[in-house]
Design a protein around this motif. Structure first.
Motif, short mmCIF file in Angstrom:
data_model
loop_
_atom_site.label_atom_id
_atom_site.label_comp_id
_atom_site.label_asym_id
_atom_site.label_seq_id
_atom_site.Cartn_x
_atom_site.Cartn_y
_atom_site.Cartn_z
N PHE A 201 -0.67 -15.29 4.20
CA PHE A 201 -1.34 -14.36 3.30
C PHE A 201 -1.90 -13.22 4.14
CE2 PHE A 201 -5.18 -12.97 0.91
CZ PHE A 201 -4.49 -12.37 -0.14
N THR A 202 -1.23 -12.09 4.09
CA THR A 202 -1.60 -10.93 4.89
C THR A 202 -1.17 -9.67 4.18
OG1 THR A 202 -1.39 -9.87 7.07
CG2 THR A 202 0.58 -10.96 6.20
N SER A 203 -1.78 -8.58 4.60
CA SER A 203 -1.27 -7.27 4.17
C SER A 203 -0.20 -6.85 5.16
CB SER A 203 -2.40 -6.24 4.20
OG SER A 203 -2.78 -5.96 5.55
N ASN A 204 0.48 -5.77 4.85
CA ASN A 204 1.34 -5.13 5.84
C ASN A 204 0.45 -4.56 6.94
OD1 ASN A 204 3.77 -5.69 4.55
ND2 ASN A 204 3.66 -3.85 3.30
N VAL A 205 0.99 -4.47 8.13
CA VAL A 205 0.29 -3.91 9.29
C VAL A 205 1.24 -2.89 9.90
CG1 VAL A 205 -0.73 -4.37 11.55
CG2 VAL A 205 -0.90 -6.09 9.72
N THR B 296 -5.03 -4.32 9.77
CA THR B 296 -4.74 -5.31 10.81
C THR B 296 -4.17 -6.60 10.25
OG1 THR B 296 -6.98 -6.23 10.73
CG2 THR B 296 -6.57 -4.44 12.32
N GLY B 297 -4.13 -6.71 8.92
CA GLY B 297 -3.60 -7.92 8.33
C GLY B 297 -4.51 -9.11 8.58
N HIS C 152 -6.51 -7.37 4.61
CA HIS C 152 -6.24 -6.17 5.40
C HIS C 152 -7.04 -6.12 6.70
CE1 HIS C 152 -3.85 -3.80 2.39
NE2 HIS C 152 -4.34 -4.77 1.63
N VAL C 153 -8.12 -6.90 6.78
CA VAL C 153 -9.01 -6.82 7.95
C VAL C 153 -9.26 -8.16 8.62
CG1 VAL C 153 -10.15 -4.73 7.11
CG2 VAL C 153 -11.14 -6.98 6.59
N GLY C 154 -8.58 -9.22 8.21
CA GLY C 154 -8.82 -10.53 8.80
C GLY C 154 -8.61 -10.57 10.30
#
Length: 192
Positions: free
Chosen positions: A12-16, A29-30, A58-60
């Protein structure tokens, strides 16, 4: 050169996005994967981290990146932990080899920014809009559908119809008629 470091990551992450060039930066930073090694496989150093917004996905990895590279973080709201420097609405920031205008685009989250480089024909859309007319959730804290619609309209008025690439917070980047995807998002957000 723009590289999505989260492509293919099963977490579970955003794009980086790593933007290489005169000022190498990471946009978001995902979370939940080793983004530091991913950055190091492309560049030796970073100049900054730039955030579209501060949702956890987005900031994990933010602290890991800033510690590893000794860089500061730029975002809309310095009252939020981890954001060292404010980027004002309409401020110009250098990412890689190009100048981008920052557009404050709340609706998904109050501190949301999009970044648009007219010369390069590139839009970093964060979680405002996605491929095929999808748009950011408005059912989370700070989400507001009417505000999101205003933000999408603002981006649509600002970007050029010849936009070449739209890099989104989730899913694939759009390189075929990205302007039309933003137009569609403006329509879809009004219908739901």
């Amino acid at each position: 050169m723009i590289t999505n470091l989260a492509q293919g990551v099963q977490a579970f992450t955003s794009n980086v996005f790593l933007i290489d060039g005169d000022r190498p930066v990471v946009v978001d930073t995902g979370a939940n994967f080793d983004v530091v090694d991913a950055v190091r496989s492309h560049v030796d150093d970073l100049d900054a981290v730039v955030l579209t917004h501060t949702h956890r996905d987005h900031v994990g990895n933010l602290e890991g990146v800033t510690d590893a590279f000794g860089v500061d973080t730029w975002g809309y709201d310095t009252a939020i932990d981890g954001v060292d420097h404010a980027i004002e609405d309409e401020e110009t920031v250098r990412l890689g080899d190009h100048e981008y205008v920052a557009l404050h685009t709340p609706g998904h989250k109050n501190d949301h920014l999009c970044f648009y480089a007219e010369e390069a024909g590139v839009l970093f859309a964060g979680d405002l809009v996605f491929q095929n007319g999808s748009f950011g959730r408005t059912d989370l804290a700070e989400g507001d559908r009417d505000t999101l619609i205003e933000s999408v309209d603002r981006v649509l008025e600002r970007i050029d119809p010849t936009l070449e690439a739209m890099h989104t917070g989730h899913g694939p980047s759009v390189t075929e008629d990205p302007y039309e995807h933003v137009e569609l998002a403006a329509q879809m957000a009004r219908q739901m």
